[in-house]
Scaffold this active site. Structure first.
Site, mmCIF file in Angstrom:
data_model
loop_
_atom_site.group_PDB
_atom_site.id
_atom_site.type_symbol
_atom_site.label_atom_id
_atom_site.label_comp_id
_atom_site.label_asym_id
_atom_site.label_seq_id
_atom_site.Cartn_x
_atom_site.Cartn_y
_atom_site.Cartn_z
ATOM 1 N N ASP A 108 1.481 -1.437 0.254
ATOM 2 C CA ASP A 108 0.073 -0.335 -0.134
ATOM 3 C C ASP A 108 0.847 1.386 -0.463
ATOM 4 O O ASP A 108 0.816 2.647 -0.088
ATOM 5 C CB ASP A 108 -1.599 0.291 0.720
ATOM 6 C CG ASP A 108 -0.355 -0.076 2.496
ATOM 7 O OD1 ASP A 108 1.064 0.351 2.959
ATOM 8 O OD2 ASP A 108 -1.148 -1.286 3.215
ATOM 9 N N HIS A 123 7.286 -7.514 -1.236
ATOM 10 C CA HIS A 123 6.532 -7.910 -2.192
ATOM 11 C C HIS A 123 5.847 -6.551 -3.430
ATOM 12 O O HIS A 123 4.798 -6.664 -4.373
ATOM 13 C CB HIS A 123 5.446 -7.798 -1.215
ATOM 14 C CG HIS A 123 5.191 -9.261 -0.780
ATOM 15 N ND1 HIS A 123 4.432 -9.667 0.298
ATOM 16 C CD2 HIS A 123 6.639 -10.273 -1.119
ATOM 17 C CE1 HIS A 123 5.110 -11.004 0.967
ATOM 18 N NE2 HIS A 123 6.015 -11.384 -0.062
ATOM 19 N N CYS A 135 11.496 -5.852 -19.784
ATOM 20 C CA CYS A 135 12.276 -4.803 -20.580
ATOM 21 C C CYS A 135 12.796 -3.837 -19.951
ATOM 22 O O CYS A 135 13.216 -2.997 -20.795
ATOM 23 C CB CYS A 135 10.899 -4.892 -22.068
ATOM 24 S SG CYS A 135 10.446 -3.045 -21.888
ATOM 25 N N CYS A 151 2.699 -3.587 -23.185
ATOM 26 C CA CYS A 151 3.956 -2.933 -23.203
ATOM 27 C C CYS A 151 4.382 -1.603 -24.371
ATOM 28 O O CYS A 151 4.623 -2.360 -25.528
ATOM 29 C CB CYS A 151 5.330 -3.499 -22.934
ATOM 30 S SG CYS A 151 6.775 -2.315 -22.617
ATOM 31 N N GLY A 191 1.652 -6.810 12.358
ATOM 32 C CA GLY A 191 0.905 -7.629 12.226
ATOM 33 C C GLY A 191 0.874 -7.779 10.744
ATOM 34 O O GLY A 191 0.159 -8.281 10.409
ATOM 35 N N THR A 192 1.691 -9.288 10.731
ATOM 36 C CA THR A 192 2.037 -10.374 10.007
ATOM 37 C C THR A 192 1.607 -12.205 10.187
ATOM 38 O O THR A 192 2.363 -12.191 11.738
ATOM 39 C CB THR A 192 3.181 -10.764 9.076
ATOM 40 O OG1 THR A 192 3.290 -11.145 8.149
ATOM 41 C CG2 THR A 192 4.113 -10.608 10.086
ATOM 42 N N SER A 193 0.818 -12.508 9.603
ATOM 43 C CA SER A 193 0.633 -13.610 10.093
ATOM 44 C C SER A 193 1.688 -14.919 9.496
ATOM 45 O O SER A 193 1.506 -16.219 10.296
ATOM 46 C CB SER A 193 -1.067 -14.953 9.321
ATOM 47 O OG SER A 193 -0.106 -14.805 7.924
ATOM 48 N N ASN A 217 0.991 -8.958 17.988
ATOM 49 C CA ASN A 217 -0.355 -8.967 16.954
ATOM 50 C C ASN A 217 -1.054 -9.330 17.770
ATOM 51 O O ASN A 217 -0.426 -9.539 19.257
ATOM 52 C CB ASN A 217 -0.026 -10.036 15.930
ATOM 53 C CG ASN A 217 -0.708 -10.452 15.283
ATOM 54 O OD1 ASN A 217 -1.508 -10.901 15.485
ATOM 55 N ND2 ASN A 217 -0.184 -11.186 14.313
ATOM 56 N N PRO A 218 -2.316 -9.117 17.786
ATOM 57 C CA PRO A 218 -3.337 -8.848 18.440
ATOM 58 C C PRO A 218 -3.622 -10.212 18.687
ATOM 59 O O PRO A 218 -4.450 -11.116 20.457
ATOM 60 C CB PRO A 218 -4.649 -8.830 18.583
ATOM 61 C CG PRO A 218 -4.395 -8.161 16.983
ATOM 62 C CD PRO A 218 -2.908 -7.769 16.546
#
Ligand code: NAD
Length: 251
Positions: A108, A123, A135, A151, A191-193, A217-218
């Site tokens: 984001d 990512h 290219c 392209c 915040g990652t699983s 993380n919660p």
């Protein structure tokens, strides 16, 4: 979170030489961007990732992948970085004189928008498109580009510049993330699983190389068993409190 625990982590930040913040979709949850896997709100409860976010899906039906990601991009453009992103930008300022890198799985762009300057997007990003055949063509994703186009350099399909499921990560970016993880002495995971590989290996490598690992993380994750500290709470609350504490003791 107890005051003593916050102070212990603040002390580790003060003493650290190299800090990494490794972030995932949960960090942007407070912005209103759904995560992939959280309960009823997770993106994968509504669509099949194989159809809308995989390289095979793109080969079968480029328009469907393009359109789904364009809707996600519109949401990202409408929303904004939250208090967690802002606290991490403040943390970078407080840590001037040390290395502080953000390694993010998020696409984001909110870390940069909030003000962090050392950001590795392993990512990719939803804000850019590129030539599928590498290219050299890349451009900002304009919202009037409603469907895939050819392209202008080589005629290959143009696609979003992010890593689809089934694709390799960009070697240079992931290599830099690996180096930062191996040399860090303090490594935050937020915040990652830990379900998307190979990114999920970074905290494990950091820990093996001697870093203190702090998970925010919660909910428990596979990393919780190996983390040195597990903060069971939201990112905005934890990093807001940490940055405020560090700013107060710096003054
Ligand atoms: P995930 O959806 O698999 O897991 C999200 C994790 O965040 C969960 O463990 C959840 O408990 C935690 N979480 C939820 N709210 C939180 C909060 N307020 N504070 C801290 N943690 C919170 O996400 P992931 O591990 O990042 O993995 C998958 C992929 O999702 C990544 O590759 C990423 O590219 C992609 N993704 C990105 C965005 C984005 O850019 N904002 C959004 C959705 C998915």
């Amino acid at each position: 979170m107890q005051a003593e625990q916050l102070e212990s982590i603040a002390a580790m930040v003060r003493e650290a030489r190299e800090i990494v913040v490794f972030s995932g979709a949960g960090l942007s949850a407070d912005s209103g961007i759904p995560t992939f896997r959280d309960g009823a709100t997770g993106l994968w409860n509504k669509v099949d990732p194989d159809e809308v976010a995989s390289i095979e899906g793109f080969m079968r039906n480029p328009g469907r992948v393009w359109n789904w990601l364009l809707q996600l991009k519109k949401l990202v453009d409408e929303k904004a970085p939250n208090a967690g992103h802002e606290a991490l930008a403040r943390l970078e300022k407080t840590c001037r004189g040390k290395q502080l890198a953000v390694i993010t799985q998020n696409i984001d762009g909110y870390h940069t928008r909030a003000g962090n300057t050392q950001v590795l997007e392993v990512h990719g990003t939803i804000h850019r498109v590129r030539c599928h055949h590498h290219c050299g063509f890349a451009a900002a994703w304009q919202e009037d580009a409603l469907e895939p186009f050819s392209c202008p350099g080589c005629g290959a399909p143009v696609r979003p510049d992010l890593v689809l499921f089934g694709e390799m990560l960009d070697e240079a970016v992931f290599g830099a993330a690996e180096m930062r993880s191996l040399t860090a002495d303090l490594f935050f995971c937020v915040g990652t699983s830990f379900t998307v590989q190979p990114a999920a290996l970074l905290p494990v490598w950091a820990k093996r190389a001697g870093a203190t690992v702090v998970e925010v993380n919660p909910h428990p994750t596979p990393l919780s068993k190996v983390a040195d500290f597990s903060i069971r709470g939201g990112a905005s609350q934890f990093f807001g409190a940490l940055s405020t504490r560090l700013e107060a003791t710096q003054a």
